[in-house]
Design a protein around this motif. Sequence first.
Motif, PDB file in Angstrom:
ATOM      1  N   LYS A  72     -19.345   7.066 -13.703  1.00  0.00           N
ATOM      2  CA  LYS A  72     -20.245   7.346 -12.588  1.00  0.00           C
ATOM      3  C   LYS A  72     -20.559   6.109 -11.765  1.00  0.00           C
ATOM      4  N   THR A  73     -19.896   5.009 -12.016  1.00  0.00           N
ATOM      5  CA  THR A  73     -20.142   3.791 -11.256  1.00  0.00           C
ATOM      6  C   THR A  73     -19.064   3.601 -10.209  1.00  0.00           C
ATOM      7  N   SER A  74     -19.405   2.870  -9.167  1.00  0.00           N
ATOM      8  CA  SER A  74     -18.429   2.575  -8.120  1.00  0.00           C
ATOM      9  C   SER A  74     -17.467   1.510  -8.630  1.00  0.00           C
ATOM     10  N   PRO A  75     -16.168   1.700  -8.409  1.00  0.00           N
ATOM     11  CA  PRO A  75     -15.207   0.712  -8.907  1.00  0.00           C
ATOM     12  C   PRO A  75     -15.310  -0.588  -8.124  1.00  0.00           C
ATOM     13  N   PRO A  76     -15.093  -1.719  -8.768  1.00  0.00           N
ATOM     14  CA  PRO A  76     -15.087  -2.992  -8.052  1.00  0.00           C
ATOM     15  C   PRO A  76     -13.826  -3.093  -7.199  1.00  0.00           C
ATOM     16  N   SER A  77     -13.803  -4.063  -6.321  1.00  0.00           N
ATOM     17  CA  SER A  77     -12.634  -4.286  -5.466  1.00  0.00           C
ATOM     18  C   SER A  77     -12.079  -5.668  -5.746  1.00  0.00           C
ATOM     19  N   LEU A  78     -10.866  -5.902  -5.296  1.00  0.00           N
ATOM     20  CA  LEU A  78     -10.249  -7.211  -5.428  1.00  0.00           C
ATOM     21  C   LEU A  78     -10.654  -8.091  -4.248  1.00  0.00           C
ATOM     22  N   ASP A  79     -10.785  -9.359  -4.509  1.00  0.00           N
ATOM     23  CA  ASP A  79     -11.109 -10.333  -3.463  1.00  0.00           C
ATOM     24  C   ASP A  79      -9.800 -10.949  -2.979  1.00  0.00           C
ATOM     25  N   TYR A  80      -9.366 -10.545  -1.804  1.00  0.00           N
ATOM     26  CA  TYR A  80      -8.103 -11.037  -1.255  1.00  0.00           C
ATOM     27  C   TYR A  80      -8.282 -12.260  -0.361  1.00  0.00           C
ATOM     28  N   SER A  81      -9.494 -12.765  -0.242  1.00  0.00           N
ATOM     29  CA  SER A  81      -9.747 -13.880   0.664  1.00  0.00           C
ATOM     30  C   SER A  81      -9.046 -15.156   0.187  1.00  0.00           C
ATOM     31  N   SER A 127     -13.310  -6.563 -14.278  1.00  0.00           N
ATOM     32  CA  SER A 127     -13.536  -5.471 -15.205  1.00  0.00           C
ATOM     33  C   SER A 127     -13.959  -4.232 -14.433  1.00  0.00           C
ATOM     34  N   GLY A 128     -13.338  -3.110 -14.736  1.00  0.00           N
ATOM     35  CA  GLY A 128     -13.658  -1.869 -14.049  1.00  0.00           C
ATOM     36  C   GLY A 128     -12.695  -1.511 -12.948  1.00  0.00           C
ATOM     37  N   PHE A 129     -11.851  -2.457 -12.538  1.00  0.00           N
ATOM     38  CA  PHE A 129     -10.855  -2.155 -11.508  1.00  0.00           C
ATOM     39  C   PHE A 129      -9.686  -1.418 -12.158  1.00  0.00           C
TER      40      PHE A 129
END
Length: 432
Positions: free
Chosen positions: A59-68, A137-139
Amino acid sequence: MSEKKSEEHDDAAAPEEGGETTIEFNLRLDADGRTTYDPAVPSPSQSNHDGEPDAKKAKTSPPSLDYSTKTIMTNLAPLNGDATTAKQLDELLFDCEITDSGLLPRTFWVSANSDIQQPRCFLEKMALEVFHKHVPSGFYYDPNTSGAEWWVQIRPSPPAGRYSMHASADANDDDEAGVTKAGISFHWDKDEDFRLLTGGSLYIHPHISTVTYLTDLGAPTIVLSKRVDPMSGAYVTDTDDDGSVSNIDGLVSFPKQGKHLSFDGRYLHAAPSDLLRDGLFEEQCKFDKPDGMDKKEIKVLERRHRRVSFLVNIWLNYHPYNVHIFPETMISNLSKVDLFGEFRMFNESGEMTKGGESITLELKGDDKVLCAEESVDEAHLNVVTKTWPMGNCSNDSIDVPVPVELIKSRNAGDDITLIWRGEDVQLSGASA
C-alpha cells in the motif's frame, strides 16, 4: 513502448552444413527508452530490496530512481591514512590491473539475485554496493535479469592492459574506437555486442552509469545530456513545450580517490585528455625511483601514479548480451571480499561530502559565460569551441563550447556544472 527483436546471424557454433542459428531477444522499453518490468508480474509497489514481492509494502508508493548527474565521496577516500590501508589500496589497484588484462573480456557481470551469485572478490562486492546504492529498497525490478556490469579503466595502460594490447589493431575497430592514450572519447554506454548483432542501430542503455575514481590523477569526466534514439541510433534533439531546443546540461568531474560520479545511463560522456593543463598528466605519472628500489616496489608506485577508475553500469530487467561473471579460473588472483574488513563504500545515512569545489557556469553563446562564484578568475571565462571525435561512431564528431582555461585551472575532486543553449552543442555525422 514495447519492442520484440529477433535477429538471425552466422554463428561460430553453427552446424557443419552451414545452417543458421536464430537468437531471439524480448525487450520491454518504457516511454523513455529504458528497460522495464513485465506488467504481468506484481506491481512496482510490492517489492523489497532484492526486487521480490513484499506484501508489507503493497500500500505504499514505490520509490523512484535518481537519474541526476551528481558526485559524492565514498568511504574509499580516507583509506590511505596509514600503512595498513595503504597496502590494501595497493592490492585493490593490483586487482584493477589484473581485470584490465587484454586477454580477458571487456566487462563483467554480478547478478542482483543473491541466490544466483554471491560476491567472490572485493571488486564484485563494490559493484553490488554501487547497485544497491542507486536502486532503493522498494523499487521493483526482476533480480534474475538485473545486476551490475563492471570493469576498470587505467591510463596510461599497463603493458598487459586492454588498451596497450589492442591499440595497434585496426584504428576503425568498433571495439577500440575512441580510446586514447590518456583519456577516453565520447560515447554512450550500451549493450555493445547486441548493438553490433542487430546491425549497429539498436541502443539499449543501462539505467544508471557510474564512475568511482581510485586515484587523483588524469583527465576529468564530462557528461552531457545528449541522447540517441534507442531504436535507430539517431541523435535526439529535445525540445521544450514552446518548441524551442532544450538546454543541454553537463558536468565536468575531476578525479579524486574515493569520488563517485553517477548519471543517466542514456547520456553522452567522455574523459578528454585535452581538458588537462598541458603536460600535467605526464607530471602526475612521474615518481622518484631511488637507487636500490626493487621491481616490486616500482610496480606499486606505477599503479599509484595512473588514472584508475572503477566503472559500474546498473542494468534493470535486462542482462546485456555476452557479459558474464569474472572467470572462475582467475578469481583466486583477486582480493577477497573482506579486503578492508567490515567495509561499506557508502554511509547508511546517505550523507556524503563533495570531493572538492563545485561551481556552476551558464554558457549563453557569443563567448559569454555567467558565473556567480567569486572564486572564478574572470580571465578564465573565455569560451573555445572544442571538436571531439565520437567513439564507436566512425567519422562523427561533437562541437562543444567550453571555458577551457577555467577547466584546466581546477583541482582534483572539483566539479563544474555547465548549462548550454541546446543549439550550441552540435553533433555531426551519419547519425545526425
